[in-house]
Design a protein around this motif. Structure first.
Motif, short mmCIF file in Angstrom:
data_model
loop_
_atom_site.label_atom_id
_atom_site.label_comp_id
_atom_site.label_asym_id
_atom_site.label_seq_id
_atom_site.Cartn_x
_atom_site.Cartn_y
_atom_site.Cartn_z
N PHE A 92 0.81 -1.22 0.00
CA PHE A 92 0.00 0.00 0.00
C PHE A 92 0.84 1.28 0.00
O PHE A 92 0.30 2.36 0.21
CB PHE A 92 -0.96 -0.01 1.20
CG PHE A 92 -2.02 -1.04 1.08
CD1 PHE A 92 -3.13 -0.82 0.27
CD2 PHE A 92 -1.92 -2.25 1.75
CE1 PHE A 92 -4.11 -1.79 0.14
CE2 PHE A 92 -2.91 -3.22 1.62
CZ PHE A 92 -4.01 -2.99 0.82
N ARG A 93 2.16 1.15 -0.22
CA ARG A 93 3.08 2.28 -0.24
C ARG A 93 3.02 3.08 1.08
O ARG A 93 2.96 4.30 1.08
CB ARG A 93 2.82 3.19 -1.44
CG ARG A 93 3.02 2.51 -2.78
CD ARG A 93 2.77 3.38 -3.98
NE ARG A 93 1.72 4.39 -3.89
CZ ARG A 93 0.42 4.17 -4.12
NH1 ARG A 93 -0.02 2.98 -4.42
NH2 ARG A 93 -0.45 5.16 -4.04
N LEU A 94 3.04 2.34 2.19
CA LEU A 94 2.97 2.93 3.52
C LEU A 94 4.18 2.53 4.33
O LEU A 94 4.90 1.59 3.97
CB LEU A 94 1.69 2.50 4.24
CG LEU A 94 0.38 2.93 3.59
CD1 LEU A 94 -0.81 2.28 4.30
CD2 LEU A 94 0.25 4.43 3.59
N ALA A 95 4.39 3.23 5.43
CA ALA A 95 5.51 2.94 6.32
C ALA A 95 5.14 3.33 7.74
O ALA A 95 4.17 4.07 7.97
CB ALA A 95 6.76 3.68 5.88
N SER A 96 5.92 2.85 8.70
CA SER A 96 5.78 3.24 10.10
C SER A 96 7.08 3.90 10.54
O SER A 96 8.16 3.50 10.11
CB SER A 96 5.53 2.01 10.98
OG SER A 96 4.32 1.40 10.63
N VAL A 97 6.95 4.89 11.39
CA VAL A 97 8.11 5.57 11.95
C VAL A 97 8.10 5.31 13.45
O VAL A 97 7.08 5.53 14.11
CB VAL A 97 8.08 7.09 11.66
CG1 VAL A 97 9.20 7.81 12.39
CG2 VAL A 97 8.16 7.34 10.16
N THR A 98 9.23 4.85 13.97
CA THR A 98 9.38 4.60 15.40
C THR A 98 10.42 5.58 15.93
O THR A 98 11.54 5.64 15.41
CB THR A 98 9.82 3.15 15.68
OG1 THR A 98 8.84 2.28 15.11
CG2 THR A 98 9.94 2.89 17.16
N VAL A 99 10.04 6.32 16.96
CA VAL A 99 10.93 7.30 17.59
C VAL A 99 11.26 6.78 18.98
O VAL A 99 10.39 6.70 19.84
CB VAL A 99 10.27 8.69 17.67
CG1 VAL A 99 11.21 9.70 18.32
CG2 VAL A 99 9.83 9.16 16.29
N THR A 100 12.51 6.40 19.18
CA THR A 100 12.96 5.93 20.48
C THR A 100 13.45 7.13 21.27
O THR A 100 14.23 7.93 20.78
CB THR A 100 14.09 4.89 20.32
OG1 THR A 100 13.64 3.86 19.46
CG2 THR A 100 14.47 4.30 21.66
#
Length: 176
Positions: free
Chosen positions: A131-139
């Protein structure tokens, strides 16, 4: 003797701006991604149901009861959960902080100062890539764990990673 009610003193002085929901929505395509994820999870449960039916050919009444319950509850989950999540999931990044709101049954709103950012990661699983999506994780330097923003358009996610990384590098100190 009754003590009259006295007005309580505020714990903190009011801020210039009230606490609000993060301003930005995730991609509308996240609804389709979460729907496919839910369908894949339901397929695993269906496989278990079929295996149970295959290996236990005794009392078919309970097979039908469980199958009907699975169909109703699973169908409701696949239909309701993705749309509900889309209405809840929000995010925002400013020069001072990262704001996230996520969940569907258990909802969570988190705010992390940019000065506490340690790492910024981008993830794309197989369904997200479809679906041309992503997740961003901020530690961050927080015991509550990382902030996660799911369902971002991949271009927007890459830009967010670049902006947050640059902001974290520009902050003096070691984010602790």
């Amino acid at each position: 003797m009754q003590v009259p009610d006295s007005p309580r003193e505020p714990l903190l002085e009011p801020a210039n701006e009230p606490l609000r929901e993060p301003a930005r929505l995730v991609s509308r395509r996240a609804v389709a991604m979460w729907t496919v994820d839910a369908l894949l999870g339901m397929a695993v449960l269906l496989a278990g149901q079929v295996a149970w039916w295959w290996f236990d050919r005794g009392n078919t009444f309970w097979h039908w009861v469980v199958a009907a319950a699975w169909l109703v509850l699973g169908g409701a989950y696949v239909i309701v959960m993705p749309r509900w999540r889309y209405r809840v999931h929000r995010w925002e990044a400013t020069a001072e902080a990262i704001y996230t709101q996520r969940g569907w049954l258990n909802q969570e709103r988190r705010i992390a100062p940019v000065s506490r950012v340690q790492t910024v990661d981008l993830q794309r699983g197989p369904v997200a890539q479809l679906f041309r999506l992503a997740s961003v994780t901020v530690t961050t330097a927080s015991a509550a764990g990382p902030l996660r923003i799911e369902g971002l358009d991949v271009t927007e996610a890459r830009e967010l990673v670049d902006v947050l990384t640059a902001a974290a590098v520009a902050e003096p100190g070691d984010a602790t």
